[in-house]
Design a protein around this motif. Structure first.
Motif, PDB file in Angstrom:
ATOM      1  N   ARG A  69      62.644  45.155  40.462  1.00  0.00           N
ATOM      2  CA  ARG A  69      61.929  46.060  39.558  1.00  0.00           C
ATOM      3  C   ARG A  69      60.989  45.241  38.685  1.00  0.00           C
ATOM      4  O   ARG A  69      61.408  44.277  38.045  1.00  0.00           O
ATOM      5  CB  ARG A  69      62.907  46.854  38.689  1.00  0.00           C
ATOM      6  CG  ARG A  69      63.728  47.842  39.500  1.00  0.00           C
ATOM      7  CD  ARG A  69      64.352  48.928  38.647  1.00  0.00           C
ATOM      8  NE  ARG A  69      64.895  49.971  39.494  1.00  0.00           N
ATOM      9  CZ  ARG A  69      64.195  51.007  39.964  1.00  0.00           C
ATOM     10  NH1 ARG A  69      62.916  51.123  39.633  1.00  0.00           N
ATOM     11  NH2 ARG A  69      64.764  51.914  40.734  1.00  0.00           N
ATOM     12  N   LEU A  70      59.746  45.648  38.643  1.00  0.00           N
ATOM     13  CA  LEU A  70      58.730  44.862  37.955  1.00  0.00           C
ATOM     14  C   LEU A  70      58.348  45.410  36.583  1.00  0.00           C
ATOM     15  O   LEU A  70      57.495  44.828  35.906  1.00  0.00           O
ATOM     16  CB  LEU A  70      57.478  44.752  38.838  1.00  0.00           C
ATOM     17  CG  LEU A  70      57.690  43.934  40.118  1.00  0.00           C
ATOM     18  CD1 LEU A  70      56.405  43.907  40.942  1.00  0.00           C
ATOM     19  CD2 LEU A  70      58.143  42.519  39.809  1.00  0.00           C
ATOM     20  N   ASP A  71      58.906  46.515  36.181  1.00  0.00           N
ATOM     21  CA  ASP A  71      58.693  47.057  34.832  1.00  0.00           C
ATOM     22  C   ASP A  71      57.211  47.190  34.499  1.00  0.00           C
ATOM     23  O   ASP A  71      56.763  46.842  33.397  1.00  0.00           O
ATOM     24  CB  ASP A  71      59.372  46.169  33.788  1.00  0.00           C
ATOM     25  CG  ASP A  71      60.878  46.066  34.001  1.00  0.00           C
ATOM     26  OD1 ASP A  71      61.494  47.084  34.377  1.00  0.00           O
ATOM     27  OD2 ASP A  71      61.436  44.962  33.814  1.00  0.00           O
ATOM     28  N   GLY A  72      56.443  47.674  35.458  1.00  0.00           N
ATOM     29  CA  GLY A  72      55.036  47.962  35.223  1.00  0.00           C
ATOM     30  C   GLY A  72      54.107  46.764  35.306  1.00  0.00           C
ATOM     31  O   GLY A  72      52.919  46.878  34.942  1.00  0.00           O
ATOM     32  N   ARG A  73      54.584  45.614  35.754  1.00  0.00           N
ATOM     33  CA  ARG A  73      53.719  44.443  35.836  1.00  0.00           C
ATOM     34  C   ARG A  73      52.629  44.634  36.899  1.00  0.00           C
ATOM     35  O   ARG A  73      52.767  45.421  37.823  1.00  0.00           O
ATOM     36  CB  ARG A  73      54.540  43.185  36.126  1.00  0.00           C
ATOM     37  CG  ARG A  73      55.422  42.783  34.951  1.00  0.00           C
ATOM     38  CD  ARG A  73      56.178  41.500  35.235  1.00  0.00           C
ATOM     39  NE  ARG A  73      56.862  41.037  34.034  1.00  0.00           N
ATOM     40  CZ  ARG A  73      58.096  41.381  33.693  1.00  0.00           C
ATOM     41  NH1 ARG A  73      58.793  42.211  34.469  1.00  0.00           N
ATOM     42  NH2 ARG A  73      58.637  40.910  32.583  1.00  0.00           N
ATOM     43  N   LEU A  74      51.573  43.858  36.749  1.00  0.00           N
ATOM     44  CA  LEU A  74      50.394  43.980  37.612  1.00  0.00           C
ATOM     45  C   LEU A  74      50.561  43.102  38.846  1.00  0.00           C
ATOM     46  O   LEU A  74      50.853  41.903  38.734  1.00  0.00           O
ATOM     47  CB  LEU A  74      49.149  43.553  36.836  1.00  0.00           C
ATOM     48  CG  LEU A  74      47.795  43.991  37.390  1.00  0.00           C
ATOM     49  CD1 LEU A  74      47.606  45.490  37.211  1.00  0.00           C
ATOM     50  CD2 LEU A  74      46.674  43.224  36.676  1.00  0.00           C
ATOM     51  N   VAL A  75      50.359  43.696  40.023  1.00  0.00           N
ATOM     52  CA  VAL A  75      50.523  42.973  41.282  1.00  0.00           C
ATOM     53  C   VAL A  75      49.178  42.896  42.007  1.00  0.00           C
ATOM     54  O   VAL A  75      48.556  43.919  42.306  1.00  0.00           O
ATOM     55  CB  VAL A  75      51.556  43.657  42.194  1.00  0.00           C
ATOM     56  CG1 VAL A  75      51.706  42.881  43.496  1.00  0.00           C
ATOM     57  CG2 VAL A  75      52.897  43.770  41.480  1.00  0.00           C
ATOM     58  N   LEU A  76      48.724  41.688  42.276  1.00  0.00           N
ATOM     59  CA  LEU A  76      47.509  41.442  43.046  1.00  0.00           C
ATOM     60  C   LEU A  76      47.871  40.809  44.384  1.00  0.00           C
ATOM     61  O   LEU A  76      48.959  40.231  44.534  1.00  0.00           O
ATOM     62  CB  LEU A  76      46.587  40.466  42.300  1.00  0.00           C
ATOM     63  CG  LEU A  76      45.573  41.016  41.304  1.00  0.00           C
ATOM     64  CD1 LEU A  76      46.294  41.626  40.096  1.00  0.00           C
ATOM     65  CD2 LEU A  76      44.623  39.915  40.846  1.00  0.00           C
ATOM     66  N   PRO A  77      46.980  40.875  45.359  1.00  0.00           N
ATOM     67  CA  PRO A  77      47.164  40.000  46.516  1.00  0.00           C
ATOM     68  C   PRO A  77      47.204  38.556  46.027  1.00  0.00           C
ATOM     69  O   PRO A  77      46.607  38.219  44.992  1.00  0.00           O
ATOM     70  CB  PRO A  77      45.907  40.257  47.364  1.00  0.00           C
ATOM     71  CG  PRO A  77      45.338  41.541  46.851  1.00  0.00           C
ATOM     72  CD  PRO A  77      45.724  41.635  45.410  1.00  0.00           C
ATOM     73  N   ILE A  89      51.960  38.173  40.825  1.00  0.00           N
ATOM     74  CA  ILE A  89      52.465  39.191  39.902  1.00  0.00           C
ATOM     75  C   ILE A  89      52.267  38.685  38.481  1.00  0.00           C
ATOM     76  O   ILE A  89      52.788  37.619  38.118  1.00  0.00           O
ATOM     77  CB  ILE A  89      53.942  39.492  40.187  1.00  0.00           C
ATOM     78  CG1 ILE A  89      54.116  39.927  41.657  1.00  0.00           C
ATOM     79  CG2 ILE A  89      54.462  40.566  39.242  1.00  0.00           C
ATOM     80  CD1 ILE A  89      55.563  40.051  42.094  1.00  0.00           C
ATOM     81  N   PHE A  90      51.522  39.453  37.688  1.00  0.00           N
ATOM     82  CA  PHE A  90      51.136  39.014  36.353  1.00  0.00           C
ATOM     83  C   PHE A  90      51.740  39.911  35.275  1.00  0.00           C
ATOM     84  O   PHE A  90      51.816  41.127  35.429  1.00  0.00           O
ATOM     85  CB  PHE A  90      49.617  39.014  36.209  1.00  0.00           C
ATOM     86  CG  PHE A  90      48.934  37.982  37.066  1.00  0.00           C
ATOM     87  CD1 PHE A  90      48.898  36.652  36.680  1.00  0.00           C
ATOM     88  CD2 PHE A  90      48.328  38.340  38.264  1.00  0.00           C
ATOM     89  CE1 PHE A  90      48.278  35.696  37.455  1.00  0.00           C
ATOM     90  CE2 PHE A  90      47.705  37.392  39.064  1.00  0.00           C
ATOM     91  CZ  PHE A  90      47.676  36.067  38.661  1.00  0.00           C
ATOM     92  N   ASP A  91      52.101  39.282  34.169  1.00  0.00           N
ATOM     93  CA  ASP A  91      52.666  39.999  33.030  1.00  0.00           C
ATOM     94  C   ASP A  91      51.537  40.328  32.054  1.00  0.00           C
ATOM     95  O   ASP A  91      51.414  39.720  30.990  1.00  0.00           O
ATOM     96  CB  ASP A  91      53.728  39.120  32.362  1.00  0.00           C
ATOM     97  CG  ASP A  91      54.692  39.923  31.517  1.00  0.00           C
ATOM     98  OD1 ASP A  91      54.492  41.150  31.383  1.00  0.00           O
ATOM     99  OD2 ASP A  91      55.635  39.328  30.977  1.00  0.00           O
ATOM    100  N   VAL A  92      50.690  41.281  32.441  1.00  0.00           N
ATOM    101  CA  VAL A  92      49.557  41.713  31.616  1.00  0.00           C
ATOM    102  C   VAL A  92      49.494  43.234  31.628  1.00  0.00           C
ATOM    103  O   VAL A  92      50.049  43.892  32.513  1.00  0.00           O
ATOM    104  CB  VAL A  92      48.214  41.131  32.113  1.00  0.00           C
ATOM    105  CG1 VAL A  92      48.183  39.617  31.977  1.00  0.00           C
ATOM    106  CG2 VAL A  92      47.932  41.548  33.561  1.00  0.00           C
ATOM    107  N   ASP A  93      48.756  43.778  30.658  1.00  0.00           N
ATOM    108  CA  ASP A  93      48.642  45.226  30.547  1.00  0.00           C
ATOM    109  C   ASP A  93      47.527  45.809  31.402  1.00  0.00           C
ATOM    110  O   ASP A  93      47.591  46.966  31.811  1.00  0.00           O
ATOM    111  CB  ASP A  93      48.404  45.625  29.085  1.00  0.00           C
ATOM    112  CG  ASP A  93      49.599  45.314  28.204  1.00  0.00           C
ATOM    113  OD1 ASP A  93      50.733  45.387  28.714  1.00  0.00           O
ATOM    114  OD2 ASP A  93      49.399  44.985  27.024  1.00  0.00           O
TER     115      ASP A  93
END
Length: 430
Positions: free
Chosen positions: A87-95, A404-408
């Protein structure tokens, strides 16, 4: 390209998931995926979605390292199961990020000449004192393969720490057959020893070797080495530096012809310091990319768009050299020329090991949009390496490389400087 076995495996397992095979027993139906990431904000960059292709509250599921499902989590069946669920809790996922133009393998340092430039020394004065590319060639020739791997690994690890999963590495600091081979072997080892995909590029036509004066004879030697590098699988592509201080369009054409005869794609350092119509030359050979491009004209931009040749922008070199002539971004936009971004990591003109910084430079110096900057280090960079069918977007069937980045918001990745918000990196599904 996605191999047929992987395609069949994914097709079978997805059919199981959606109940399309009544012959499969209930136990096997419960073994859905290898891994699922839930509650993610997905930057898919898929062609069938606008902009960055953002999916809120999305999910990704993998089978044998490939993406078998990507989309809204609500579309994933309630009983979908996996060996592991994250579960990523809304984190941003890029290639996974892609650095499509680097010179990571080299010997020595050019910090001293940087200091000399700050004190007012000219390029000519630095060269006379033994600096410039000659100093890097000397240090690279003196370095063993192990030493080249060790120094390059430190630079590569910095890229990996920001979410890079694919990197291109050029030779070009040996300028003789023995050292060029050593550089390419070192690059191949990095791809085996580090959790990253490495593509290698032979850049023998980078500069004239120290002490050599016959350009045509040297170009002939560069061309003669190409078939052996292709045969030994040391090079995935061939590059050249087409410029007044390097090699002419005619000489570059000879290098390209040798590459094409050996079955290797080409790319080009083009139009960095003057307009020798390198962009047009690259396009005429169906080059994967033309790179730098500060002096490219409208005709060159149009030719690249028609040929599918990617414009690889290198703001790190633009910054370090304090250039004022910018690449023709508006012309690239008008003609629909794909634009990628890369570090151009090298000891002389772009000692940069941060692709996140390069995104900010691309936006600040070249006025790229947030969407263009992010696409430039993912989807468009994949095109620049000829890997668009394999990586660069989040789509079913592609390799599961994720950053996977911890940004809004996606803009934070481009806006912030000296900030690495990487939460985790996934390479081949793990």
């Amino acid at each position: 390209m996605l191999c047929d076995t992987a395609r069949r495996t994914i097709a079978k397992r997805v059919a199981i998931l959606y109940g399309n095979n009544s012959d499969i027993g209930a136990t096997e139906r419960l073994m859905r995926f290898d891994r699922i990431w839930r509650d993610a904000r997905l930057v898919t960059l898929a062609s069938n979605r606008p902009g960055l292709g953002l999916i809120e509250r999305g999910a990704i599921a993998t089978i044998e390292g490939r993406i078998a499902f990507v989309g809204p989590e609500a579309d994933l069946l309630a009983n979908a199961d996996a060996a592991e669920t994250i579960r990523l809790d809304g984190r941003l996922v890029l290639p996974g990020l892609i650095d499509c133009h680097t010179h990571l393998v080299y010997g020595g340092s050019r910090a001293k000449e940087f200091e000399m430039r700050l004190a007012g020394a000219s390029y000519e004065e630095i060269a006379r004192s033994g600096g410039g590319i000659v100093s890097t060639v000397r240090a690279t020739r003196a370095a063993s393969e192990d030493e080249l791997v060790a120094s390059a690994r430190a630079r590569l690890d910095r890229l990996i720490a920001e979410g890079v999963t694919t990197v291109e590495i050029k030779s070009g600091y040996g300028l003789d057959a023995e050292t060029e081979r050593r550089m390419l072997r070192a690059a191949r080892r990095l791809g085996r020893e580090a959790p990253v995909r490495v593509l290698t590029t032979y850049l023998g036509a980078h500069a004239m070797p120290p002490g050599e004066t016959d350009q045509d004879a040297y170009v002939a030697a560069v061309c003669d080495l190409v078939p052996a590098l292709a045969r030994d699988k040391l090079a995935d592509a061939v590059d050249a530096f087409c410029e007044g201080i390097a090699f002419s369009p005619e000489q570059t054409g000879r290098v390209f012809a040798a590459a094409e005869a050996a079955g290797l794609p080409v790319k080009l350092h083009a139009d960095q310091l003057s307009n020798l119509h390198g962009a047009r030359l690259a396009a005429s050979h169906g080059a994967l990319s033309a790179d730098h491009l500060e002096y490219t004209d409208e005709e060159g931009a149009a030719a690249m768009a028609r040929a599918g040749t990617v414009a690889v922008l290198l703001p790190g070199a633009f910054y370090v050299l304090r250039e004022t002539r910018k690449p023709p971004i508006e012309a690239f936009r008008r003609h629909g020329t794909r634009m990628a971004l890369a570090t151009d990591c090298n000891p002389g003109t772009s000692p940069v090991t941060s692709l996140l910084l390069i995104m900010n430079m691309g936006a600040t110096l070249f006025r790229l949009t947030v969407d263009e900057a992010i696409a430039g280090v993912t989807r468009e960079a994949a095109h620049a390496l000829g890997l668009a069918a394999e990586i660069g977007t989040l789509e079913t069937g592609k390799r599961c490389d994720l950053a996977i980045f911890d940004v809004d918001a996606p803009a934070e990745l481009v806006y912030r400087i000296g900030f690495n918000p990487l939460f985790s990196r996934v390479y081949g599904g793990t």
